[in-house]
Write an enzyme that holds these catalytic residues in place. Structure first.
Site, PDB file in Angstrom:
ATOM      1  N   GLU A  61      -9.518  -2.327   3.446  1.00 12.55           N
ATOM      2  CA  GLU A  61      -8.853  -1.661   4.573  1.00 12.55           C
ATOM      3  C   GLU A  61      -9.778  -0.702   5.298  1.00 12.55           C
ATOM      4  O   GLU A  61      -9.786  -0.648   6.532  1.00 12.55           O
ATOM      5  CB  GLU A  61      -7.599  -0.919   4.083  1.00 12.55           C
ATOM      6  N   HIS A 130       4.890   0.158  -2.228  1.00 11.63           N
ATOM      7  CA  HIS A 130       5.063  -0.676  -1.042  1.00 11.63           C
ATOM      8  C   HIS A 130       6.229  -0.212  -0.175  1.00 11.63           C
ATOM      9  O   HIS A 130       6.680  -0.952   0.682  1.00 11.63           O
ATOM     10  CB  HIS A 130       5.345  -2.134  -1.429  1.00 11.63           C
TER      11      HIS A 130
END
Lengths: 324, 334
Positions: A61, A130
């Site tokens: 990322e 998440h």
């Protein structure tokens, strides 16, 4: 003319339009290509636009978000997809320390025309890594614009002005909205600067955004059955906040509940309440109430997750608490 | 493999450059040296504030490397970037004014010493996040490739950055996508006060870079001729579209990390050993020995550098402060 489509289809159409309309636009992220997008937002794009413009990245990322910033500096218009807001923390350095401040720190020489999209929010039993809602953190940072499309219209319409913005824009898409359907006008055009009244009312203003909007509307429906008319404000743009629309709703209803899936402590709702104190304090007939996530990591078990999040019943209870 | 940092490599043979080119590169090293000596003095006098990281001792790297680039290329640098900015073509006056915080500085006083930017010469900062420039450089390389531009990106970073995830993610991406990025590691043996042996399990940085399937080469960063030759070769390879390359310049900073550093982590004798290999006097001596430089010529280019510094300081002193009303300007593009 209008037609009916889902939030997911709307976002897919918006990206398709952007890719087809501007050769500088490309999509980059984990599994956006061959897999078709983690949430199938980019299904079929690889075949249509090719691997140069639909770019599968490794799991890095920091690297690929930073590369998006560099590509934007180099004349492209990247759409960088980060799988969830939790994973975006790995890229936070590049977003906060480069994208957000390059223009100012360079004395106005370098703008970063980048769009970063990411999934946010809970409600699917995905547990704590998440499911969080961290958009309030991003809304803290000068130099980026933060959007939270909550309707099919905004899912379809916000990307184009975001890509036209010469500065970085971060778009938070709540996972609970992807299958929501709505009517869309053929000539749909939206701005990325204002909050919007989603339901007119006069007794109480419910100010919310993103995944909490359907919950606020459901609460307003329940309240209407008890002759309480709630106005529902969708913030849409979390930075910069549309203070004028917030203040107008306070002036109209005099009672306010802020609903936000962030935690209360230091969250976005706290900022909205502070704006109300600064700009509309004397319009208030009661202290402002907040319905936010409980101060726990979001748990896995369904009943615990539901208990941790804002729910229509909690919003209804908060409104009734204000009305005495 | 371990590296013996104390055994200087043999010089890179006779200087094949013509006299003008040799003088130009020597003059650039002297310009950096004089500019930075003056900035240290001005720091002491309180006219420059914040952090000030001097490049003194490492001049051969920026000068030798940047003279191998074309004007269309991109440069990404670190917070120790005064030299890179100057060699890239920024006016010394605009660098000095930036360090003063004046509105005529190259970043209108918003960046200071660590954040020198220049759109005209494609200098994308002065990045003060260690490793922060590597993903940006990778993206600049991606843009150039997608746009079909004949443009490479040279990304400078220190040995400290090699321990950051950004290094590994960026080298991987750049190699995976065959991007025109030249990773230039200025290995001065210390990440602030931490010696490389205390920070890296593998101190051979070329081994790390090569593991990402790109050419990697180590060169004596105190020898400007060697720096330039290695850089030219790497530039050629990257420009030819063969993907990224990595060059490690072994160098040493003669001064403290910043202006707040008692240098407890290294021995004075070690500093003196490296100073004996100083890039300016060794290169001057080589040129003199080869009959390409006289003492008068050296004194003359040194005098020119000092005059340039004096003019830069005068410009910075005379410069105006950004009006406070403009504080919020350029947070967003108007």
């Amino acid at each position: 003319m209008t037609r009916r489509l889902s939030y997911r289809e709307a976002m897919r159409e918006a990206m398709h339009e952007a890719l087809a309309g501007d050769p500088r636009v490309f999509l980059m992220g984990e599994d956006v290509g061959r897999y078709g997008g983690t949430y199938a937002f980019s299904k079929g794009f690889l075949e249509e636009f090719g691997p140069e413009r639909i770019r599968d990245t490794p799991l890095s990322e920091l690297g690929f978000v930073g590369a998006g910033i560099g590509a934007a500096l180099g004349g492209m218009r990247p759409i960088v997809e980060v799988m969830t807001v939790n994973f975006s923390l790995l890229a936070l350095d590049q977003i906060v320390n480069s994208a957000a401040l390059f223009r100012h720190m360079s004395g106005g020489q370098f703008s970063v025309p980048l769009v970063i999209r990411m999934t946010t929010g809970a409600g699917r039993q995905l547990a704590a890594q998440h499911s969080h809602s961290l958009e309030g953190w991003y809304a803290h940072i000068p130099g980026i614009r933060v959007l939270a499309p909550a309707t099919v219209e905004d899912a379809r319409g916000m990307l184009a002005p975001a890509l036209a913005d010469p500065d970085p824009v971060v778009i938070f898409e709540h996972a609970g909205l992807f299958n929501v359907e709505g009517e869309l006008a053929d000539d749909c055009k939206v701005d990325i600067s204002s909050a919007k009244v989603r339901r007119e009312g006069r007794d109480v203003a419910i100010i919310t955004y993103g995944g909490s909007l359907p919950k606020a509307l459901a609460a307003a429906e329940t309240l209407a059955g008890e002759s309480i008319e709630a106005e529902v404000i969708d913030l849409r743009v979390l930075r910069p906040l549309d203070t004028a629309t917030i203040a107008a709703a306070v002036a109209k209803c005099h009672r306010v509940v802020v609903v936000d899936e962030n935690w209360k402590s230091g969250g976005l709702a706290a900022e909205v309440v502070a704006r109300i104190m600064e700009h509309a304090f004397f319009e208030l007939d009661a202290p402002v109430a907040r319905v936010c996530s409980e101060e726990v990591p979001i748990p896995y078990a369904r009943h615990l997750e539901e208990a941790a999040l804002p729910q229509p019943e909690k919003i209804v209870a908060a409104v009734k608490g204000l009305l005495g | 493999m371990t590296i013996d940092h104390h055994a200087p490599p043999p010089p890179s043979g006779p200087v094949s450059w013509d006299k003008d080119f040799a003088h130009r590169l020597l003059a650039d090293m002297v310009r950096i040296r004089r500019m930075e000596e003056k900035s240290a003095e001005l720091y002491g006098a309180g006219q420059i504030r914040g952090f000030l990281h001097l490049y003194i001792g490492e001049e051969a790297v920026a000068v030798g490397a940047l003279h191998a680039l074309a004007a269309a290329d991109n440069v990404v640098a670190t917070y120790r970037e005064h030299g890179h900015a100057l060699v890239r073509g920024l006016l010394m006056a605009s660098i000095m004014a930036e360090m003063f915080g004046k509105s005529c500085g190259c970043a209108r006083g918003r960046g200071g010493s660590m954040h020198l930017f220049d759109a005209k010469t494609r200098l994308f900062g002065g990045n003060a996040i260690v490793g922060g420039g590597l993903p940006l450089a990778t993206g600049l390389g991606l843009a150039a490739k997608m746009r079909g531009e004949d443009r490479i990106t040279a990304c400078f970073f220190g040995d400290g950055a090699v321990a950051e995830g950004a290094f590994h993610e960026s080298l991987n991406l750049a190699a995976l996508w065959k991007l025109p990025v030249l990773f230039c590691c200025e290995n001065n043996l210390f990440g602030m006060g931490t010696a490389i042996e205390r920070a890296e399990s593998q101190t051979d940085l070329c081994v790390k870079a090569a593991s990402y399937d790109m050419p990697a080469r180590r060169v004596d960063g105190m020898d400007i001729v060697a720096v330039h030759a290695a850089m030219q070769q790497a530039v050629q390879c990257v420009r030819a579209g063969q993907g990224p390359a990595f060059v490690e310049f072994q160098t040493y900073r003669f001064r403290a990390h910043s202006m707040f550093d008692a240098e407890l982590y290294r021995q004075k004798a070690e500093v003196e050993e490296w100073k004996a290999r100083g890039p300016i006097h060794t290169f001057s001596a080589r040129l003199k020995a080869e009959g390409k430089l006289t003492e008068e010529e050296f004194l003359s280019l040194d005098a020119a550098a000092c005059a340039e510094v004096a003019a830069a300081v005068a410009y910075a002193e005379a410069g105006l402060w950004e009006p406070v009303e403009d504080l919020l300007k350029d947070v967003h593009t108007p």
